[in-house]
Scaffold this motif. Structure first.
Motif, PDB file in Angstrom:
ATOM      1  N   LEU A  83       0.841  -1.197   0.000  1.00 22.38           N
ATOM      2  CA  LEU A  83       0.000   0.000   0.000  1.00 22.38           C
ATOM      3  C   LEU A  83       0.878   1.250   0.000  1.00 22.38           C
ATOM      4  O   LEU A  83       1.968   1.245   0.589  1.00 22.38           O
ATOM      5  CB  LEU A  83      -0.915   0.014   1.220  1.00 22.38           C
ATOM      6  N   HIS A  84       0.416   2.292  -0.651  1.00 16.92           N
ATOM      7  CA  HIS A  84       1.164   3.542  -0.720  1.00 16.92           C
ATOM      8  C   HIS A  84       0.286   4.711  -0.302  1.00 16.92           C
ATOM      9  O   HIS A  84      -0.920   4.715  -0.544  1.00 16.92           O
ATOM     10  CB  HIS A  84       1.641   3.813  -2.151  1.00 16.92           C
TER      11      HIS A  84
ATOM     12  N   LEU B 214       5.001   7.049   1.438  1.00 20.18           N
ATOM     13  CA  LEU B 214       5.030   6.028   2.480  1.00 20.18           C
ATOM     14  C   LEU B 214       4.536   4.719   1.870  1.00 20.18           C
ATOM     15  O   LEU B 214       3.464   4.683   1.250  1.00 20.18           O
ATOM     16  CB  LEU B 214       4.141   6.405   3.657  1.00 20.18           C
ATOM     17  N   THR B 215       5.304   3.650   2.038  1.00 21.92           N
ATOM     18  CA  THR B 215       4.944   2.341   1.502  1.00 21.92           C
ATOM     19  C   THR B 215       4.861   1.328   2.632  1.00 21.92           C
ATOM     20  O   THR B 215       5.780   1.210   3.441  1.00 21.92           O
ATOM     21  CB  THR B 215       5.980   1.863   0.465  1.00 21.92           C
ATOM     22  N   GLY B 216       3.734   0.633   2.681  1.00 15.71           N
ATOM     23  CA  GLY B 216       3.559  -0.423   3.666  1.00 15.71           C
ATOM     24  C   GLY B 216       3.505  -1.777   2.995  1.00 15.71           C
ATOM     25  O   GLY B 216       2.907  -1.918   1.930  1.00 15.71           O
ATOM     26  N   ARG B 217       4.132  -2.758   3.605  1.00 22.30           N
ATOM     27  CA  ARG B 217       4.143  -4.114   3.061  1.00 22.30           C
ATOM     28  C   ARG B 217       3.823  -5.102   4.170  1.00 22.30           C
ATOM     29  O   ARG B 217       4.418  -5.053   5.251  1.00 22.30           O
ATOM     30  CB  ARG B 217       5.517  -4.430   2.463  1.00 22.30           C
ATOM     31  N   GLY B 218       2.865  -6.000   3.913  1.00 25.18           N
ATOM     32  CA  GLY B 218       2.508  -7.008   4.906  1.00 25.18           C
ATOM     33  C   GLY B 218       1.419  -7.925   4.386  1.00 25.18           C
ATOM     34  O   GLY B 218       0.870  -7.709   3.305  1.00 25.18           O
TER      35      GLY B 218
ATOM     36  N   LEU C  73      -2.377  -3.310   7.896  1.00 25.75           N
ATOM     37  CA  LEU C  73      -1.386  -2.495   7.206  1.00 25.75           C
ATOM     38  C   LEU C  73      -1.972  -1.135   6.828  1.00 25.75           C
ATOM     39  O   LEU C  73      -1.308  -0.100   6.976  1.00 25.75           O
ATOM     40  CB  LEU C  73      -0.898  -3.226   5.950  1.00 25.75           C
ATOM     41  N   PHE C  74      -3.209  -1.125   6.381  1.00 29.00           N
ATOM     42  CA  PHE C  74      -3.865   0.127   6.006  1.00 29.00           C
ATOM     43  C   PHE C  74      -3.973   1.051   7.214  1.00 29.00           C
ATOM     44  O   PHE C  74      -3.728   2.265   7.103  1.00 29.00           O
ATOM     45  CB  PHE C  74      -5.253  -0.156   5.422  1.00 29.00           C
TER      46      PHE C  74
ATOM     47  N   ASP D  19      -0.746  11.413  -4.561  1.00 29.71           N
ATOM     48  CA  ASP D  19       0.150  11.444  -5.704  1.00 29.71           C
ATOM     49  C   ASP D  19      -0.528  12.141  -6.873  1.00 29.71           C
ATOM     50  O   ASP D  19      -1.663  11.811  -7.237  1.00 29.71           O
ATOM     51  CB  ASP D  19       0.546  10.015  -6.101  1.00 29.71           C
ATOM     52  N   ALA D  20       0.141  13.127  -7.454  1.00 31.31           N
ATOM     53  CA  ALA D  20      -0.457  13.901  -8.540  1.00 31.31           C
ATOM     54  C   ALA D  20       0.635  14.590  -9.325  1.00 31.31           C
ATOM     55  O   ALA D  20       1.746  14.822  -8.824  1.00 31.31           O
ATOM     56  CB  ALA D  20      -1.430  14.944  -7.978  1.00 31.31           C
ATOM     57  N   THR D  21       0.339  14.925 -10.570  1.00 33.70           N
ATOM     58  CA  THR D  21       1.227  15.783 -11.333  1.00 33.70           C
ATOM     59  C   THR D  21       1.069  17.215 -10.832  1.00 33.70           C
ATOM     60  O   THR D  21       0.130  17.541 -10.106  1.00 33.70           O
ATOM     61  CB  THR D  21       0.897  15.731 -12.830  1.00 33.70           C
ATOM     62  N   MET D  22       1.993  18.074 -11.249  1.00 31.61           N
ATOM     63  CA  MET D  22       1.887  19.472 -10.842  1.00 31.61           C
ATOM     64  C   MET D  22       0.594  20.089 -11.363  1.00 31.61           C
ATOM     65  O   MET D  22      -0.069  20.860 -10.671  1.00 31.61           O
ATOM     66  CB  MET D  22       3.101  20.244 -11.362  1.00 31.61           C
ATOM     67  N   ALA D  23       0.234  19.749 -12.598  1.00 30.81           N
ATOM     68  CA  ALA D  23      -0.999  20.302 -13.169  1.00 30.81           C
ATOM     69  C   ALA D  23      -2.228  19.799 -12.421  1.00 30.81           C
ATOM     70  O   ALA D  23      -3.192  20.550 -12.214  1.00 30.81           O
ATOM     71  CB  ALA D  23      -1.092  19.944 -14.647  1.00 30.81           C
TER      72      ALA D  23
END
Length: 413
Positions: A179-180, A223-227, A233-234, A257-261
């Motif tokens: 998850l990110h 942030l990345t979670g792994r499990g 995890l969420f 997460d996004a582009t500048m636009a």
């Protein structure tokens, strides 16, 4: 589950074509908790393809391969895979039916070269390609899987989404979740931000990792979670991200997460504002970035690409005396440009650029890569000078990035 990607094509290694498939595959696999260990690009040479397959299978159980499946003589992937997995090519009637329908829908006539697309190895499982003529081929050997897909991005993406990923998940059940959560941060250098967050990063649970992804003026924090327990995890990831938001406060200008636009669009929508652009050196690239965002018509009205000074003067109302006194690449000119387009298109906000993208055009005190950017919100205008000094294409991209960031910064005040 670990996977490797092999990309085939001389055109990739001479820079004629850019490999976008690998990044798309990696993102798609990451969503299901699978990781790409290595990406290998090889020429259309059977010895090199076989060597790449052998090396990858020494490390992983799944190889995803793209390219080399066209009807021309330089596309040798099918014959090479026959050599590795055994068997011979045969004429697959079902593939031909699929290709007949493909051509019929487009009103095209099939030639003899395209008919060879129905020749497939008898050692593979054929997966039909409804959006192209090259079938997807699934091979298994000693418990390992290789999937060969067309190199055309739209065909590969359709195959991965509709067929390959579902089949891989069934063939290799894996409960690992990845998850990110991502945010965009301004006002820090990477090293300064790392120091500012050092104690936060040290206190993260073992299952959560922090990554810094910088571009000029902006850092994407992920942030990345792994499990294996996705719900737990969420919760962990959400709690850590909330702490990060509290720590950074207004330095975060986008909370995903996004582009500048995209980030700019979200701010404009939140404030109920409209925007226009007046571009000289960026030649409409800022407008392109803004209108690449779905729904941008809610806040973007239009652009004046005032490449020639006559357009700056006659359309945007720039004073020719100002150009003569300060030069076209100046704060005084972009401030008049931004006010002119704001007035002309009746918007709340505006962006204007004037610069020297190169390779020519430099003058004393204004080298290639120099740009002046002005942004306006209501009556307030901010103009700034930047100097990058890269190639023309890179300069235009950086000018665009900084113009969007400067507008975002003004909106966040």
């Amino acid at each position: 589950m670990n996977v490797e990607i092999i990309v085939i094509g001389d055109e990739l290694l001479i820079g004629q074509v850019t490999d976008t498939n690998s990044s798309w595959i990696a993102r798609s696999l990451n969503k299901i908790g699978w990781e790409v260990m290595e990406i290998t690009t090889v020429r259309d040479r059977h010895v090199e393809i076989i060597s790449a397959i052998r090396q990858s299978f020494d490390r992983v159980d799944v190889i995803l391969m793209t390219g080399g499946l066209g009807p021309t003589k330089d596309d040798i992937t099918k014959q090479t895979l026959c050599e590795y997995f055994g068997g011979k090519l045969f004429f697959d009637v079902e593939v031909q039916k699929n290709n007949d329908l493909f051509f019929e829908r487009r009103g095209l006539k099939m030639n003899d070269s395209t008919r060879t697309q129905a020749m497939v190895p008898d050692s593979c499982t054929v997966i039909q390609n409804p959006v192209g003529t090259a079938p997807v081929m699934w091979f298994e050997k000693d418990g390992k899987v290789l999937v060969s897909m067309p190199g055309v991005p739209a065909e590969m993406q359709h195959a991965m989404s509709e067929e390959v990923i579902p089949r891989l998940r069934k063939r290799f059940p894996d409960n690992t979740a990845i998850l990110h959560k991502t945010c965009l941060v301004k006002d820090f250098s990477e090293s300064a931000l790392s120091e500012f967050l050092s104690d936060f990063e040290a206190g993260l649970p073992d299952s959560i990792k922090l990554a810094y992804l910088p571009v000029p003026g902006v850092i994407r924090l992920r942030l990345t979670g792994r499990g294996e327990d996705e719900s737990f995890l969420f919760r962990q990831l959400s709690e850590s991200f909330s702490q990060l938001e509290d720590r950074l406060g207004k330095h975060i200008f986008c909370h995903h997460d996004a582009t500048m636009a995209e980030a700019l669009g979200l701010l404009l929508i939140r404030e109920g504002l409209t925007i226009a652009t007046a571009e000289s050196c960026t030649g409409g690239n800022i407008a392109h970035e803004i209108t690449s965002v779905p729904g941008s018509s809610a806040y973007y009205t239009g652009s004046v690409v005032s490449y020639a000074n006559e357009v700056k003067v006659n359309v945007l109302g720039v004073d020719p005396g100002i150009i003569e006194k300060y030069g076209v690449v100046s704060g005084e000119v972009v401030e008049q440009m931004v006010r002119g387009v704001q007035r002309l298109l009746k918007t709340d906000c505006a962006v204007a650029t004037s610069g020297i993208a190169g390779p020519g055009g430099a003058v004393p005190g204004k080298p290639v890569g120099t740009v002046w950017i002005a942004v306006a919100k209501g009556d307030k205008i901010i103009s700034s000078r930047y100097c990058f000094g890269d190639s023309r294409i890179v300069n235009i991209s950086r000018f665009t990035h900084m113009a969007l960031l400067q507008m975002i910064t003004l909106l966040c005040e």
